[in-house]
Structures are given as structure tokens and as C-alpha cells.
Design a protein around this motif. Structure first.
Motif, short mmCIF file in Angstrom:
data_model
loop_
_atom_site.label_atom_id
_atom_site.label_comp_id
_atom_site.label_asym_id
_atom_site.label_seq_id
_atom_site.Cartn_x
_atom_site.Cartn_y
_atom_site.Cartn_z
N UNK A 1 0.83 -1.21 0.00
CA UNK A 1 0.00 0.00 0.00
C UNK A 1 0.87 1.25 0.00
N UNK A 2 1.97 1.22 0.74
CA UNK A 2 2.88 2.37 0.78
C UNK A 2 3.45 2.62 -0.61
N UNK A 3 3.80 1.54 -1.33
CA UNK A 3 4.31 1.69 -2.70
C UNK A 3 3.24 2.29 -3.62
N UNK A 4 1.98 1.85 -3.44
CA UNK A 4 0.89 2.37 -4.27
C UNK A 4 0.73 3.88 -4.05
N UNK A 5 0.69 4.27 -2.77
CA UNK A 5 0.51 5.68 -2.43
C UNK A 5 1.69 6.51 -2.92
N UNK A 6 2.91 5.98 -2.78
CA UNK A 6 4.10 6.70 -3.21
C UNK A 6 4.08 6.90 -4.72
N UNK A 7 3.70 5.86 -5.46
CA UNK A 7 3.61 5.96 -6.92
C UNK A 7 2.54 6.96 -7.33
N UNK A 8 1.38 6.91 -6.67
CA UNK A 8 0.29 7.84 -7.00
C UNK A 8 0.72 9.27 -6.69
N UNK A 9 1.30 9.50 -5.51
CA UNK A 9 1.69 10.86 -5.12
C UNK A 9 2.77 11.43 -6.05
N UNK A 10 3.70 10.59 -6.48
CA UNK A 10 4.74 11.05 -7.41
C UNK A 10 4.11 11.47 -8.74
N UNK A 11 3.15 10.68 -9.21
CA UNK A 11 2.46 10.99 -10.47
C UNK A 11 1.60 12.24 -10.31
N UNK A 12 0.92 12.36 -9.17
CA UNK A 12 0.08 13.53 -8.90
C UNK A 12 0.91 14.80 -8.86
N UNK A 13 2.10 14.72 -8.27
CA UNK A 13 2.98 15.89 -8.19
C UNK A 13 3.47 16.27 -9.58
N UNK A 14 3.77 15.26 -10.38
CA UNK A 14 4.29 15.52 -11.72
C UNK A 14 3.22 16.10 -12.65
N UNK A 15 2.00 15.61 -12.53
CA UNK A 15 0.94 16.02 -13.46
C UNK A 15 0.04 17.12 -12.93
#
Length: 195
Positions: free
Chosen positions: A180-194
Motif C-alpha cells: 500500500x505504501x508503494x501504491x501511495x508513493x507511486x500515486x503521489x509522485x504521479x500527482x505531483x508531476x501532473x
């Protein structure tokens, strides 16, 4: 790629984890709801051709996550939506800055992503089977105790089962938290980028 005026809200994993433990896991469906709603925010951004939209029915997935049998499907669906989006969208996004490996050579960074859906299925099935096995064994032991009384044999059956159940529960809870931590980290990185 054109940016949207509305920023995508990141997910605070620590708060979600605290709520999960404070409520005795009752927060899990609401956590899923929040994640599905964030995926819908991501779906509002313009998509290049061929990129799958992470749009979903957040309320429908929330209702599915409320049942014991439906919860693994809701988690699978969430992992599938983000994994597919990041994998196909990656070539359409700007290159990540290079980083250095242990030997000091420059290497391309890989975009963060979550567990692949098929691996999640294997993990979910294993978890489900172990939970069923422990529940069946405890049920049979309880039946045995009720019929024969609280004896040394009953204690010899229940004590190892209880200890094994606790360790297996901690092990699979830990693995779930990591994914779950990996999922949130991946989502947050994408959210910050886009966003």
C-alpha cells in the motif's frame, strides 16, 4: 502535455495507516474510496491516445470493498488502474532526471509504480486461503472443546494455532502495508508531476 488547473490531491499514507489501526481495520473501505476518488481526479487530465483512463465508480468500488469476498477485488481493481496508467503513460511523460548507481555511473530513473495486478492476485489468494485455514482450524477446535470440555488436548491444539495465527496475521499485514505504501508513493509522485 497540458496541465489541468485543478491540482491532484496527494494521499497522506501515515494518516491513513493510523486511521486503519485506530478503527481496527474498519477504515479499509473508506481508504479505498479515497484512493478511487483520487484516481478519478487523475482521469480528468487530458490523456494521450492509447492511455487507459483510471476513471472508475468510486462509490461502486466502495460498496464492493465493504464485503469480505469483494474487498480483494476492490484492492485488485485499484492496483490495476494505477499500474496500467503508469505503465502506458510513462513514454508520454517527460524523462526523469538521471541518478547515479552504487558505482557512480549515471542511470535512467524508473517511474514509480505499484504491484502488478497478477502478483496482487497471488498475494490475495494466499492471504485468503491462510485466513480460511486458520478460521476452519479454530472453528473445529472450538467445536471439539465445546463437546469434550476444556482439556489439555484442547490447549495443545489451540495454543499453537493462536500463536501461528498471530504471526501469520502480522506477516501478511506487514506485506500489505508495504504494498500500500508503494501504491501511495507511486500515486503521489504521479500527482505531483501532473497536477
Amino acid at each position: 502535455m497540458k496541465k489541468s488547473n485543478s491540482a491532484i490531491q496527494p494521499i497522506d499514507f501515515k494518516i491513513q495507516l493510523i486511521l486503519f489501526f485506530v478503527t481496527g481495520t474498519l477504515w479499509a473501505p473508506f481508504y479505498n474510496l479515497i484512493c478511487f476518488m483520487r484516481l478519478n481526479q487523475l482521469a480528468k487530465l487530458p490523456l494521450p491516445e492509447g492511455v487507459p483512463s483510471p476513471k472508475n465508480s468510486a462509490v461502486g468500488n466502495f460498496l464492493v470493498a465493504l464485503s469480505f469476498v469483494g474487498a480483494p477485488f476492490a484492492f485488485f481493481r485499484r492496483f490495476q488502474l494505477l499500474n496500467s496508467y503508469v505503465t502506458v503513460m510513462d513514454p508520454h511523460l517527460k524523462k526523469l532526471p538521471k541518478t547515479k548507481d552504487k558505482e557512480g555511473k549515471e542511470v535512467d530513473q524508473e517511474r514509480l509504480n505499484c504491484l502488478e495486478p497478477l502478483k496482487f492476485i497471488g498475494f490475495a489468494i494466499t492471504t485468503f486461503l491462510i485466513i480460511c485455514l486458520i478460521a476452519t482450524t479454530i472453528g473445529l477446535s472450538t467445536y471439539y472443546i465445546l463437546n469434550t470440555g476444556w482439556t489439555n488436548q484442547a490447549i495443545l491444539i489451540l495454543l499453537p494455532l493462536g500463536i501461528a495465527g498471530v504471526f501469520v496475521g502480522f506477516g501478511f499485514s506487514g506485506r500489505t502495508i508495504i504494498e500500500e505504501k508503494k501504491w501511495v508513493k507511486a500515486f503521489n509522485a504521479l500527482a505531483e508531476e501532473l497536477g
